[in-house]
Design a protein around this motif. Structure first.
Motif, short mmCIF file in Angstrom:
data_model
loop_
_atom_site.label_atom_id
_atom_site.label_comp_id
_atom_site.label_asym_id
_atom_site.label_seq_id
_atom_site.Cartn_x
_atom_site.Cartn_y
_atom_site.Cartn_z
N ASP A 278 0.81 -1.22 0.00
CA ASP A 278 0.00 0.00 0.00
C ASP A 278 0.84 1.27 0.00
N GLY A 279 2.15 1.16 0.20
CA GLY A 279 3.01 2.34 0.20
C GLY A 279 3.67 2.57 1.55
N TYR A 280 4.50 3.62 1.58
CA TYR A 280 5.19 4.01 2.81
C TYR A 280 4.45 5.18 3.45
N LYS A 281 4.19 5.05 4.77
CA LYS A 281 3.49 6.07 5.53
C LYS A 281 4.25 6.35 6.83
N PRO A 282 4.00 7.50 7.46
CA PRO A 282 4.71 7.81 8.71
C PRO A 282 4.56 6.72 9.76
#
Length: 289
Positions: A278-282
């Motif tokens: 789903d991606g990179y998030k904080p």
């Protein structure tokens, strides 16, 4: 007539042991290709020419040498690389006419989420169960490079250093590769796998997976409670037929290690569990499981 071999899904073998030529296996989607044709291999903006040295078509379980492959044929093309360049053969590349490089759309594999470090073994018992060649780092590097050609989700770093970094889609993905190498007789040392972190715009970020869960509607409260404990961002819960629902959420990879096991236990094996990158998030929290 335009002669081109364009493969949207191509399985690549490393090199022929006798001729040192690269072999591309795929289907002809347009035109034709002949022996001694000069073609272009296109992948992610790279365009390298090569010479077709041989063609073999698959007939049943046999490979039959031919001079030409036409539309619809499935076979193997033996390619000679230009001097000083490497042909970017990988699953999903396109092989085209050098004067008309119309490549098929390339779908990149999901980003790796786990990494581990590998180096040659220094154990006193090394070489007692295998030959010395299988414990040497150059032979290990060649084996990993061959794996990376057909395993599109595997990324390698530090191939010219004493410690190689393997990056994959999860612990299971990496463990299968290492187990295959162990059974082939390779000896090496590895460190514990860890989640890949990135710093984006000065903020530490971690990989997330988009998860889809299908289960009986009566288990909704228990499933939602489990996902909340895992810091999941719960989205829609949709009704399906037969008293079942599907729940979608996004969750940090580092909190997913035992989620499939817990989900299967709660649903008694009746649930369906799917996830994609789903991606990179904080970073959601400093604590892990």
């Amino acid at each position: 007539m335009l002669r081109s071999l364009v493969g949207s899904e191509m399985c690549i073998r490393d090199r022929d042991a006798a001729t040192k030529q690269k072999i591309a296996i795929g289907r002809v989607f347009k035109g034709s290709v002949k022996v001694n044709d000069v073609i272009s291999v296109v992948l992610e903006g790279r365009n390298v020419t090569g010479l077709v040295k041989g063609i073999k078509l698959f007939v049943g379980v046999d490979q039959v040498p031919v001079e030409e492959a036409k539309y619809g044929d499935i076979g193997a093309i033996y390619l000679q690389e230009p001097i000083g360049e490497k042909i970017p053969l990988a699953i999903g590349c396109s092989i085209c006419n050098k004067d008309n490089t119309v490549a098929y759309p390339y779908k990149k594999p999901d980003e790796p989420t786990y990494s581990l470090r590998l180096r040659k073994t220094e154990a006193p018992w090394k070489g007692k169960e295998t030959t010395d060649n299988f414990s040497l780092l150059p032979h290990i590097v060649k084996r990993l490079e061959r794996e990376a050609m057909v395993n599109s989700a595997l990324r390698l770093e530090g191939l010219n250093t004493p410690e190689i970094t393997l990056m994959g889609r999860g612990v299971l993905h990496l463990s299968v590769i290492l187990e295959d190498m162990r059974r082939e007789g390779y000896e090496f040392e590895i460190a514990a796998p860890s989640v890949l972190m990135k710093t984006i715009d000065g903020e530490l970020c971690e990989p997330y997976e988009f998860i889809s869960l299908e289960y009986k509607e009566s288990l909704t409260s228990d499933i939602v409670a489990l996902l909340s404990q895992k810091m999941a961002d719960i989205g829609d819960i949709k009704q399906l037929s037969g008293g079942r629902v599907i729940c979608e959420c996004s969750m940090p990879v580092r909190l997913m290690s035992n989620l499939p096991t817990l989900f299967n236990t709660m649903t008694k094996g009746d649930g369906v569990f799917n996830h994609v990158f789903d991606g990179y998030k904080p970073l959601c929290a400093l604590e892990t499981e």
